[in-house]
Design a protein around this motif. Structure first.
Motif, PDB file in Angstrom:
ATOM      1  N   VAL A  79      -1.625   2.559  -6.579  1.00 28.92           N
ATOM      2  CA  VAL A  79      -3.023   2.915  -6.036  1.00 28.92           C
ATOM      3  C   VAL A  79      -4.308   3.083  -7.197  1.00 28.92           C
ATOM      4  O   VAL A  79      -4.914   2.372  -7.186  1.00 28.92           O
ATOM      5  CB  VAL A  79      -2.876   4.200  -5.262  1.00 28.92           C
ATOM      6  CG1 VAL A  79      -4.461   4.936  -4.998  1.00 28.92           C
ATOM      7  CG2 VAL A  79      -1.973   4.298  -4.389  1.00 28.92           C
ATOM      8  N   LEU A  80      -3.580   3.523  -8.480  1.00 26.56           N
ATOM      9  CA  LEU A  80      -4.509   3.649  -9.520  1.00 26.56           C
ATOM     10  C   LEU A  80      -4.940   2.580 -10.110  1.00 26.56           C
ATOM     11  O   LEU A  80      -5.948   2.277 -10.485  1.00 26.56           O
ATOM     12  CB  LEU A  80      -3.879   4.611 -10.514  1.00 26.56           C
ATOM     13  CG  LEU A  80      -3.749   5.991 -10.295  1.00 26.56           C
ATOM     14  CD1 LEU A  80      -2.637   6.984 -11.109  1.00 26.56           C
ATOM     15  CD2 LEU A  80      -4.997   6.849  -9.883  1.00 26.56           C
ATOM     16  N   GLU A  81      -4.119   1.410 -10.205  1.00 25.64           N
ATOM     17  CA  GLU A  81      -4.396   0.286 -10.677  1.00 25.64           C
ATOM     18  C   GLU A  81      -5.438  -0.537 -10.049  1.00 25.64           C
ATOM     19  O   GLU A  81      -5.796  -1.897 -10.280  1.00 25.64           O
ATOM     20  CB  GLU A  81      -3.209  -0.729 -11.118  1.00 25.64           C
ATOM     21  CG  GLU A  81      -2.415   0.053 -12.495  1.00 25.64           C
ATOM     22  CD  GLU A  81      -1.403  -0.986 -12.858  1.00 25.64           C
ATOM     23  OE1 GLU A  81      -0.996  -1.018 -14.066  1.00 25.64           O
ATOM     24  OE2 GLU A  81      -0.859  -1.627 -11.807  1.00 25.64           O
ATOM     25  N   GLN A  82      -5.818  -0.025  -8.747  1.00 26.57           N
ATOM     26  CA  GLN A  82      -6.721  -0.728  -7.800  1.00 26.57           C
ATOM     27  C   GLN A  82      -7.941  -0.163  -7.987  1.00 26.57           C
ATOM     28  O   GLN A  82      -8.985  -0.497  -7.454  1.00 26.57           O
ATOM     29  CB  GLN A  82      -6.296  -0.842  -6.670  1.00 26.57           C
ATOM     30  CG  GLN A  82      -4.880  -1.671  -6.330  1.00 26.57           C
ATOM     31  CD  GLN A  82      -4.421  -1.785  -4.994  1.00 26.57           C
ATOM     32  OE1 GLN A  82      -5.345  -1.836  -3.758  1.00 26.57           O
ATOM     33  NE2 GLN A  82      -3.336  -1.775  -4.495  1.00 26.57           N
ATOM     34  N   ILE A  83      -8.266   0.853  -8.923  1.00 28.16           N
ATOM     35  CA  ILE A  83      -9.462   1.512  -9.137  1.00 28.16           C
ATOM     36  C   ILE A  83     -10.060   0.967 -10.450  1.00 28.16           C
ATOM     37  O   ILE A  83      -9.451   1.438 -11.673  1.00 28.16           O
ATOM     38  CB  ILE A  83      -9.238   2.961  -8.900  1.00 28.16           C
ATOM     39  CG1 ILE A  83      -8.790   3.596  -7.761  1.00 28.16           C
ATOM     40  CG2 ILE A  83     -10.748   3.541  -9.121  1.00 28.16           C
ATOM     41  CD1 ILE A  83      -8.563   4.856  -7.631  1.00 28.16           C
ATOM     42  N   ASN A  84     -11.188   0.403 -10.808  1.00 27.65           N
ATOM     43  CA  ASN A  84     -11.647   0.033 -11.890  1.00 27.65           C
ATOM     44  C   ASN A  84     -10.937  -0.589 -12.657  1.00 27.65           C
ATOM     45  O   ASN A  84     -10.869  -0.059 -13.961  1.00 27.65           O
ATOM     46  CB  ASN A  84     -12.765   1.289 -12.267  1.00 27.65           C
ATOM     47  CG  ASN A  84     -13.491   0.678 -13.436  1.00 27.65           C
ATOM     48  OD1 ASN A  84     -14.240  -0.380 -13.017  1.00 27.65           O
ATOM     49  ND2 ASN A  84     -13.748   1.272 -14.609  1.00 27.65           N
ATOM     50  N   LEU A 118      -0.472  -4.698 -12.488  1.00 27.63           N
ATOM     51  CA  LEU A 118      -0.082  -5.171 -11.226  1.00 27.63           C
ATOM     52  C   LEU A 118      -0.913  -4.980 -10.120  1.00 27.63           C
ATOM     53  O   LEU A 118      -1.084  -5.814  -9.207  1.00 27.63           O
ATOM     54  CB  LEU A 118       1.496  -4.872 -11.172  1.00 27.63           C
ATOM     55  CG  LEU A 118       2.707  -5.513 -11.936  1.00 27.63           C
ATOM     56  CD1 LEU A 118       3.759  -4.840 -11.809  1.00 27.63           C
ATOM     57  CD2 LEU A 118       2.783  -6.818 -11.896  1.00 27.63           C
ATOM     58  N   GLY A 119      -1.318  -3.681  -9.957  1.00 29.50           N
ATOM     59  CA  GLY A 119      -2.217  -3.410  -8.937  1.00 29.50           C
ATOM     60  C   GLY A 119      -3.389  -4.264  -8.899  1.00 29.50           C
ATOM     61  O   GLY A 119      -3.790  -4.422  -7.823  1.00 29.50           O
ATOM     62  N   TYR A 120      -4.152  -4.156 -10.188  1.00 29.86           N
ATOM     63  CA  TYR A 120      -5.246  -5.305 -10.287  1.00 29.86           C
ATOM     64  C   TYR A 120      -5.105  -6.506  -9.499  1.00 29.86           C
ATOM     65  O   TYR A 120      -5.803  -7.328  -8.874  1.00 29.86           O
ATOM     66  CB  TYR A 120      -5.930  -5.109 -11.535  1.00 29.86           C
ATOM     67  CG  TYR A 120      -6.811  -6.137 -11.721  1.00 29.86           C
ATOM     68  CD1 TYR A 120      -8.033  -5.999 -11.411  1.00 29.86           C
ATOM     69  CD2 TYR A 120      -6.721  -7.456 -12.500  1.00 29.86           C
ATOM     70  CE1 TYR A 120      -9.271  -6.724 -11.539  1.00 29.86           C
ATOM     71  CE2 TYR A 120      -7.589  -8.227 -12.562  1.00 29.86           C
ATOM     72  CZ  TYR A 120      -8.877  -8.222 -12.169  1.00 29.86           C
ATOM     73  OH  TYR A 120     -10.088  -8.816 -12.457  1.00 29.86           O
ATOM     74  N   MET A 121      -3.865  -7.125 -10.090  1.00 27.27           N
ATOM     75  CA  MET A 121      -3.584  -8.404  -9.533  1.00 27.27           C
ATOM     76  C   MET A 121      -3.450  -8.458  -8.110  1.00 27.27           C
ATOM     77  O   MET A 121      -3.786  -9.491  -7.325  1.00 27.27           O
ATOM     78  CB  MET A 121      -2.273  -8.801 -10.219  1.00 27.27           C
ATOM     79  CG  MET A 121      -1.752 -10.197  -9.856  1.00 27.27           C
ATOM     80  SD  MET A 121      -0.063 -10.436 -10.653  1.00 27.27           S
ATOM     81  CE  MET A 121       1.098  -9.724  -9.227  1.00 27.27           C
ATOM     82  N   MET A 122      -2.753  -7.404  -7.491  1.00 21.69           N
ATOM     83  CA  MET A 122      -2.750  -7.339  -6.157  1.00 21.69           C
ATOM     84  C   MET A 122      -4.012  -7.090  -5.271  1.00 21.69           C
ATOM     85  O   MET A 122      -4.183  -7.985  -4.196  1.00 21.69           O
ATOM     86  CB  MET A 122      -1.781  -6.193  -5.579  1.00 21.69           C
ATOM     87  CG  MET A 122      -0.051  -6.525  -6.125  1.00 21.69           C
ATOM     88  SD  MET A 122       1.036  -5.256  -6.038  1.00 21.69           S
ATOM     89  CE  MET A 122       0.817  -4.608  -4.211  1.00 21.69           C
ATOM     90  N   GLY A 126       3.899  -9.004  -6.494  1.00 24.12           N
ATOM     91  CA  GLY A 126       3.497  -7.411  -7.183  1.00 24.12           C
ATOM     92  C   GLY A 126       4.567  -6.516  -6.761  1.00 24.12           C
ATOM     93  O   GLY A 126       4.960  -5.738  -7.521  1.00 24.12           O
ATOM     94  N   LEU A 127       4.546  -6.567  -5.213  1.00 24.13           N
ATOM     95  CA  LEU A 127       5.543  -5.616  -4.691  1.00 24.13           C
ATOM     96  C   LEU A 127       6.647  -5.924  -5.097  1.00 24.13           C
ATOM     97  O   LEU A 127       7.493  -4.942  -5.404  1.00 24.13           O
ATOM     98  CB  LEU A 127       5.418  -5.762  -3.213  1.00 24.13           C
ATOM     99  CG  LEU A 127       3.948  -5.392  -2.451  1.00 24.13           C
ATOM    100  CD1 LEU A 127       3.994  -5.442  -1.046  1.00 24.13           C
ATOM    101  CD2 LEU A 127       3.745  -4.167  -2.773  1.00 24.13           C
TER     102      LEU A 127
END
Length: 279
Positions: free
Chosen positions: A219-224, A229-233, A248-249
């Motif tokens: 979750v955190l890697e999709q915030i700014n 990996l989260g940003y890539m997803m 990524g998963l």
């Protein structure tokens, strides 16, 4: 004239019977790499459904498509950079959470004063979803890396504290009486009895903490974020690249499985004195 009846054959017959009964009650001998059977079966079913045309390739690409995408991302260096960034975030957060969980559990479990000051606060923190603290932590720490590491640390320390504290509080009082009879000092009692007795609970919390660090990272890697990996997803979602999302998963799943297996291995080595059904 008296006749002597030998009881040796009777005892010899009872011993194998007892061993057979024990084997019938226990799960049996541990098989090698058994935890890989479930994921392998899932991949086989996924491949079979894809080959039979039962799955929409746009929504759920075939395993070979995901593998090809993963190899391409690894070759051009994108996946390598994202993996290293995610590992760094998870490592910092996990190290802080592990330290905080153990220190707070020891302070609370070994002292009534510490329990009065610490346990209620941790239980209150436990009742608040860690991901719900994200807006507040962004205001406090900014939207950079610091708040991400802080949230991961919170996700990690709570299960470690809870399980270690419960294990410390659950030490049988008979061990205290035995330590008094043996004349052990308080430090010797803590080192030889309390810490050893709390290790099983600590390892349960450690496994939950390791898993929690990866869950929070998703979750955190999709915030700014600009990498990870989260940003890539998240970027793949914007462009409808479901194969990249599954890559990524898959990496998250591999990290989780490997880290959990590592903790289990350490647990078996450290607690080799225990005789349990899993041994």
């Amino acid at each position: 004239m008296t006749t002597t009846v030998s009881t040796a054959p009777v005892v010899a017959e009872k011993a194998p019977r007892a061993r057979r009964r024990r084997r019938a009650l226990t799960p049996g001998r541990r098989l090698p790499a058994t935890r890989l059977l479930g994921p392998a079966l899932l991949i086989v079913l996924w491949a079979a459904a894809s080959a039979a045309g039962r799955l929409d390739p746009g929504a759920i690409p075939a395993p070979w498509t995901v593998l090809k995408t993963g190899v391409h991302l690894w070759t051009d260096g994108t996946l390598t950079t994202d993996i290293l960034t995610s590992l760094e975030r998870a490592a910092y957060g996990f190290a802080i959470g592990l330290t905080a969980g153990v220190v707070l559990a020891l302070a609370s479990g070994l002292s009534r004063t510490g329990e009065a000051l610490i346990d209620g606060t941790v239980q209150l923190n436990r009742a608040i979803p860690p991901l719900g603290l994200i807006p507040l932590f962004i205001l406090w720490l900014g939207i950079g890396e610091t708040f991400k590491i802080a949230i991961i640390a919170i996700v990690v320390y709570i299960p470690i504290y809870l399980n270690t504290h419960a294990a410390l509080s659950g030490i049988d009082h008979r061990f205290v009486e035995l330590a008094e009879v043996q004349g052990l000092s308080r430090w010797a009692f803590i080192r030889q009895v309390v810490v050893s007795g709390a290790l099983p609970g600590f390892f349960v919390g450690l496994r939950l903490g390791v898993t929690g660090s990866w869950l929070g990272l998703v979750v955190l890697e999709q915030i700014n974020a600009t990498s990870g990996l989260g940003y890539m997803m998240f970027q793949a979602q914007n462009y409808g690249q479901s194969d990249v999302i599954l890559v990524g998963l898959a990496v998250y799943g591999i990290f989780g499985l490997v880290s959990d297996s590592a903790v289990r291995l350490i647990e078996r080595r450290v607690l080799s004195w225990r005789r349990t059904l899993s041994n």
